[in-house]
Design a protein around this motif. Structure first.
Motif, PDB file in Angstrom:
ATOM      1  N   LYS A 905       2.205  -6.087   4.246  1.00 54.72           N
ATOM      2  CA  LYS A 905       1.215  -5.459   4.557  1.00 54.72           C
ATOM      3  C   LYS A 905       0.520  -5.639   3.443  1.00 54.72           C
ATOM      4  O   LYS A 905      -1.721  -6.365   3.708  1.00 54.72           O
ATOM      5  CB  LYS A 905       0.857  -3.881   4.640  1.00 54.72           C
ATOM      6  N   LEU A 906       0.210  -5.544   2.284  1.00 58.65           N
ATOM      7  CA  LEU A 906      -0.373  -5.704   0.718  1.00 58.65           C
ATOM      8  C   LEU A 906      -0.622  -7.046   0.893  1.00 58.65           C
ATOM      9  O   LEU A 906      -1.983  -7.752   0.593  1.00 58.65           O
ATOM     10  CB  LEU A 906       0.451  -5.688  -0.185  1.00 58.65           C
ATOM     11  N   ALA A 909      -3.012  -8.191   3.483  1.00 61.78           N
ATOM     12  CA  ALA A 909      -4.736  -7.786   3.153  1.00 61.78           C
ATOM     13  C   ALA A 909      -5.338  -8.753   1.676  1.00 61.78           C
ATOM     14  O   ALA A 909      -6.558  -9.211   2.222  1.00 61.78           O
ATOM     15  CB  ALA A 909      -4.748  -6.308   2.524  1.00 61.78           C
ATOM     16  N   THR A 910      -4.382  -9.495   0.708  1.00 59.68           N
ATOM     17  CA  THR A 910      -4.794 -10.100  -0.479  1.00 59.68           C
ATOM     18  C   THR A 910      -5.611 -11.577   0.073  1.00 59.68           C
ATOM     19  O   THR A 910      -6.070 -11.888  -0.244  1.00 59.68           O
ATOM     20  CB  THR A 910      -3.506  -9.958  -1.228  1.00 59.68           C
ATOM     21  N   SER A 913      -8.861 -10.643   2.522  1.00 64.28           N
ATOM     22  CA  SER A 913      -9.331 -10.661   0.932  1.00 64.28           C
ATOM     23  C   SER A 913      -9.948 -12.131   0.419  1.00 64.28           C
ATOM     24  O   SER A 913     -11.496 -12.170   0.620  1.00 64.28           O
ATOM     25  CB  SER A 913      -9.415  -9.412   0.316  1.00 64.28           C
ATOM     26  N   ALA A 938     -11.298  -3.910   3.305  1.00 65.68           N
ATOM     27  CA  ALA A 938      -9.837  -4.505   2.928  1.00 65.68           C
ATOM     28  C   ALA A 938      -9.982  -4.207   1.763  1.00 65.68           C
ATOM     29  O   ALA A 938      -8.678  -3.872   1.693  1.00 65.68           O
ATOM     30  CB  ALA A 938     -10.511  -6.257   3.288  1.00 65.68           C
ATOM     31  N   SER A 941      -8.422  -0.721   1.821  1.00 70.46           N
ATOM     32  CA  SER A 941      -6.850  -1.019   2.621  1.00 70.46           C
ATOM     33  C   SER A 941      -6.174  -1.012   1.342  1.00 70.46           C
ATOM     34  O   SER A 941      -5.352  -0.976   1.705  1.00 70.46           O
ATOM     35  CB  SER A 941      -7.059  -1.662   3.510  1.00 70.46           C
ATOM     36  N   ARG A 942      -6.434  -2.229   0.893  1.00 64.68           N
ATOM     37  CA  ARG A 942      -5.196  -2.835  -0.516  1.00 64.68           C
ATOM     38  C   ARG A 942      -4.950  -1.788  -1.711  1.00 64.68           C
ATOM     39  O   ARG A 942      -4.140  -1.831  -1.747  1.00 64.68           O
ATOM     40  CB  ARG A 942      -6.183  -4.120  -0.523  1.00 64.68           C
ATOM     41  N   GLU A 943      -6.030  -0.588  -1.884  1.00 69.83           N
ATOM     42  CA  GLU A 943      -5.997   0.386  -3.030  1.00 69.83           C
ATOM     43  C   GLU A 943      -4.923   1.378  -2.696  1.00 69.83           C
ATOM     44  O   GLU A 943      -3.825   1.834  -3.129  1.00 69.83           O
ATOM     45  CB  GLU A 943      -7.278   0.644  -3.365  1.00 69.83           C
ATOM     46  N   LYS A 946      -1.446  -0.148  -2.384  1.00 70.59           N
ATOM     47  CA  LYS A 946      -0.581  -0.403  -3.440  1.00 70.59           C
ATOM     48  C   LYS A 946      -0.656   1.383  -3.854  1.00 70.59           C
ATOM     49  O   LYS A 946       0.661   1.899  -4.694  1.00 70.59           O
ATOM     50  CB  LYS A 946      -2.159  -0.593  -5.109  1.00 70.59           C
TER      51      LYS A 946
END
Length: 986
Positions: A905-906, A909-910, A913, A938, A941-943, A946
């Protein structure tokens, strides 16, 4: 040269020698009917089967000897021929080397076939061993014409004869020993010694020792038998164990003090010959036959007798056709049941049991006069020779017809012994024995024998009936019944029924006779044993109705009951006891055989007369009985019976409920009805023990409530209402009994406060309005926390002094004040707790750590600031990727899977972005707001992803936390990579 007719006659004689059959016809046995049919598929071979040896001697045969398959014969004047019958194609011819006019007088061969003594007419003797070709002279024997040799069967070997006895023509008996070895330089003679030990006489003059035999019996007994022309001597003595090598001098010396034991016959034919029968090789002879002038003396040898070993001696005269002037008997051989006489032109076989000639074989003249007959114990063959030919006889199944002879002599046991494997012959013997016993009025023995024959059943039965021998008839039927097969059902049924009638008749006669009680009891035991026979149980069971009828017709009640028990017809037995008012015996049969159906059937009548014993039997049966099926008997006599029957009924019901834990509703309802009617004190106890939960109760609540109400048991009704959860009715009824009982009912609905309050108000109203007890009403307030003073005030009259309520009102106000203080305290504690939480949050926000530029990663030892890293409170610092590699192997499968999903997922998402940061010229103005919104979502969601990853891999320090503790038992090197690691060090 023989003619064709002579050869034909010879072949016919060899094929069909004259045989005198002594077989008895069936007509001589008494009963002519037998179940056996004698059908022979081929002609039976004769007992004595002659065979001529395919041997043509180059010279005339003078003498002949055979033993242990070693054959020796003297040919002509100076030739000796030896043949090993195991190798007949390798004969051995030896020249004696005699230049004078001496000729061979006799040949003597020992039982092993190793030692040959040659007696010459010039009173000289030669010796030849089987293993040598050299004929040696016996110098010590010179001057004696040897007539007989008694070999030592115990000590004789292939190289040494051991001590032997030698008989001469002058009646002298010498003891000698021959050794086949060459001896010493000064003694090369084979004869070791040669000494006289005894001499025999006839009519005061020396007589030739025609035969001599040495035998050893039990307990070191030695028997020496020697014969002259008309005397038979026997010397019996003992030789000490271990001194056998010293010879036989001691045996003769023991007989010196007494006159020699001998038997003498008047007639003398110039010679005699004795022969012995031995059943097994190297065993003691069992019988002897001595051929002499008056006939053949035949008898048995009994080594137990102290003085003479000869027993059962008898003389068989020669047949009338034997005339000593031209055909005297030459030789004799003894077999198990016959002795064979050799005449100049024929051989006769005479049976030793009856003296009859059973076989006669005439030899043609072309072969010349018969010379000698010898039996080889090793092979059991009989050898005969003439000057031109050699013959031998095979003896086959000699005992085949012996049973007939024993049968004719009424020796039935011996006759049966020799026809065990021939059922048709056994049947004839049994029939003859049965007839013999019947004629001698030994009826029981006759019946036993008849039962084993195949003769007609009807004829035998009629014989005993006509002779009025019921006991013998019964014995015959019993034996016949035991011999029948299980498949012969009709015959078995007939015999069983007939025997039952015979037994009953006999029992009836004995019962009415005086002084016959003992015999009557024995007969009854025998009859009962017959009825209980397991072999005929099926027949008795299938025909039990007929047996019952026979027993009833004779009025034999006791045996009918006994037979019913055997047939497991217990219903008939119990009915019999009940009809005779013997209820205890009936119950005993019931208890012994434990038949549930019979318990259900007979319990009503037994319960009427012996209730306690019946209930004891029921209790002993335990769970094998179904109590529900016994209720009809219990209900019947509990309603109309005595107190004892009622008490026993209650006792069994309590056993079912408390011991067997029966859960059937009918049983519990019936017990409740008995309690309500006869034992009210036990009713409430039963209801209390049954419990208050409906799922554990096995009686009908409505039936119980009605039953208790009918009999006025209010407390029991209250208990039932409680179980039915009808609390209002329970309280209403309990107030009629006891206020405390009502209080216990009011507290039961714990989950329904409204109902509880209502019930307590009922109690308070009853106390105030019915009992008018203000103090007790105040106690209700303390018993139930749901009631307040204001709830019960309406129940009091309008004019009541406040003194009764003062204490209750003050208590109520104090409770209100206390409750208000508790609420204030809780609010203050909540405010203080919120303040401390805010301070902790602020402190955590301001917390930090200092990382120097020379710090290195604890895992890879590279500078820490080059890549993203983690700093733990313990001081350890890790690169993000290094910590990820360290932690992942220690995670559970679930967390490893979740961590992989978060990484995917990370990455997604990256990627999203980055794509959104690229400019879109055509839609820049129109989609600007949308792109910025997507970027913001985005990023959020990425944070979050993490943060989730940090929660998994950075939850604690990998070196200081639980992961390190859990990994203490894991090997430093992965077992799967152990071999690879080993090879890297090579």
């Amino acid at each position: 040269m023989s003619s064709i007719l002579d050869e034909y006659e010879d072949s016919q004689n060899s094929r069909h020698p004259v045989q005198h059959s002594s077989r008895l016809s069936a007509a001589n046995i008494g009963i002519t009917h037998s179940g056996f049919v004698n059908v022979r598929l081929e002609e039976e071979k004769p007992i004595f089967n002659k065979q001529r040896i395919d041997f043509s001697p180059p010279e005339k045969i003078n003498h002949f000897a055979v033993c242990n398959n070693q054959l020796c014969m003297s040919l002509g004047k100076d030739t000796l021929l030896r043949i090993d019958l195991a190798k007949p194609d390798q004969p051995n011819q030896i020249e004696l080397g005699r230049k004078d006019d001496s000729r061979v007088h006799k040949l003597f061969l020992d039982p092993t076939g190793s030692h040959l003594v040659i007696s010459l007419s010039t009173s000289e003797c030669l010796y030849l061993n089987r293993n040598t070709q050299k004929v040696r002279s016996l110098s010590r024997w010179r001057g004696h014409l040897i007539e007989s040799v008694g070999w030592n069967k115990l000590l004789g070997t292939e190289t040494n004869t051991g001590p032997i006895l030698v008989g001469t023509s002058q009646g002298i008996i010498f003891e000698a020993e021959i050794s086949a070895s060459e001896g010493s330089l000064f003694n090369t003679n084979p004869d070791q010694y040669f000494k006289q030990v005894h001499s025999l006489e006839e009519d005061g003059r020396p007589a030739p020792v025609c035969c001599i035999e040495v035998e050893r019996g039990p307990e070191s007994k030695v028997v020496i038998i020697a014969t002259t022309r008309k005397r038979l001597f026997q010397f019996v003595g003992r030789v000490a164990e271990g001194s056998e090598q010293q010879g036989f001098s001691s045996v003769f010396s023991q007989n010196q003090e007494l006159l020699p034991s001998f038997q003498e016959f008047p007639f003398n034919m110039g010679y005699s010959e004795i022969t012995f029968y031995t059943s097994k090789l190297r065993s003691c002879p069992k019988a002897f036959a001595w051929m002499m002038g008056n006939g053949v003396l035949y008898g048995q040898l009994d080594y137990i007798r102290p003085d003479s070993v000869l027993s059962d001696v008898q003389v068989w005269d020669y047949t009338p056709d034997i005339d000593f002037s031209f055909n005297k008997p030459i030789s004799i051989v003894l077999t198990q049941f016959h002795f064979l006489l050799l005449l100049p032109d024929r051989v006769k076989a005479i049976c030793t049991l009856n003296g009859q000639v059973v076989y006669e074989d005439v030899f043609p003249d072309k072969f010349g006069t018969l010379k000698k007959m010898i039996k080889d114990l090793a092979g059991g063959l009989v050898w005969i020779y003439t000057e031109k030919a050699v013959f031998r006889y095979h003896i086959q199944r000699e005992a085949r017809d012996v049973w007939q002879m024993y049968m004719s002599m009424n020796k039935f046991d011996l006759a049966k012994e020799y026809c065990r494997d021939r059922p048709e012959c056994m049947d004839m013997v049994l029939a003859k024995e049965a007839e013999h016993c019947f004629q001698n009025k030994r009826y029981l023995e006759s019946a036993k024998c008849y039962a084993l024959t195949q003769n007609y059943f009807e004829e035998i039965a009629l014989k005993f009936i006509e002779a009025k021998q019921d006991e013998a008839l019964k014995e015959f039927l019993l034996k016949k019944l035991n011999n029948l097969k299980q498949s012969e059902k009709t015959q078995i049924t007939l015999l069983v029924t007939w025997l039952t009638e015979l037994y009953l008749n006999h029992l009836g006669l004995l019962e009415s006779a005086e002084g016959k009680h003992g015999v009557f009891q024995e007969t009854r035991d025998e009859f009962r044993k017959f009825l209980s026979s397991s072999k005929h149980k099926e027949c008795l069971y299938n025909n039990r109705t007929t047996i019952y009828d026979l027993l009833a017709s004779h009025g034999n009640v006791d045996d009918m009951v006994y037979f019913s028990v055997i047939m497991q017809d217990y219903e008939r037995v119990i009915s019999h006891h009940c009809q005779h008012d013997d209820y205890s015996a009936a119950l005993e049969v019931l208890s012994k055989h434990c038949d549930e159906k019979l318990f259900y059937k007979f319990s009503p009548i037994l319960m009427q007369h012996i209730p306690k014993k019946v209930v004891d039997a029921w209790i002993q049966m335990g769970s094998r009985l179904e109590p529900k099926k016994l209720i009809p008997a219990l209900v019947n006599y509990s309603q109309m019976g005595s107190t004892q029957q009622v008490n026993e009924t209650i006792r069994y019901m309590e056993f079912c409920v408390y011991q067997l834990t029966v859960t059937e509703e009918a049983i519990h309802n019936y017990l409740l009805s008995l309690y309500a009617k006869y034992k009210p004190d036990s009713l409430l106890l039963y209801l209390e023990q049954a419990g208050t939960h409906a799922s554990y109760i096995h009686y009908d609540l409505k039936y119980t409530l009605r039953l208790c109400a009918e009999h006025g048991y209010l407390q029991a009704c209250v208990l039932v209402y409680k179980i039915m959860e009808l609390y209002e009715e329970a309280v209403d009824l309990a107030l009629q009994v006891d206020v405390d009982l009502a209080k216990s009912c009011a507290d039961l609905p714990e989950d329904d406060e409204e109902l509880r309050k209502k019930l307590w108000l009922k109690i308070a109203r009853h106390v105030v309005q019915e009992e008018k007890d203000v103090k007790k009403a105040m106690n209700c307030l303390s018993s139930c926390n749901l009631l307040k003073i204001e709830d019960i005030l309406p129940f009091f009259p309008d004019f009541v002094t406040i003194d009764h309520f003062k204490e209750a009102i003050c208590s109520s106000l104090e409770e209100y004040n206390q409750h208000i203080d508790e609420l204030k305290q809780e609010m203050e504690e909540a405010t203080e707790s919120a303040k401390r939480i805010r301070e902790d949050i602020q402190e955590m926000r301001n917390k930090y750590g200092v990382v120097e530029n020379q710090e290195k990663c604890a895992a890879c030892d590279f500078p820490l600031l080059n890549r993203p890293f983690y700093l733990f409170l313990c001081g350890h610092m890790f690169h993000y990727d290094c910590l990820f590699l360290e932690v992942t192997p220690h995670l559970s499968t679930y967390k490893q899977t979740k961590l992989g999903e978060l990484q995917k997922k990370l990455a997604a998402a990256t990627q999203t972005s980055k794509s959104r940061h690229r400019p879109a010229p055509k839609e820049k103005e129109e989609g600007g707001d949308t792109a910025s919104l997507g970027k913001e979502s985005a990023g959020v969601s990425r944070e979050q992803i993490k943060s989730d990853i940090d929660d998994i891999i950075a939850f604690e320090c990998v070196y200081c936390g639980e992961l390190m503790i859990k990994s203490i038992d894991k090997p430093f090197i992965d077992p799967q990579k152990l071999e690879e690691e080993k090879s890297s060090w090579l």
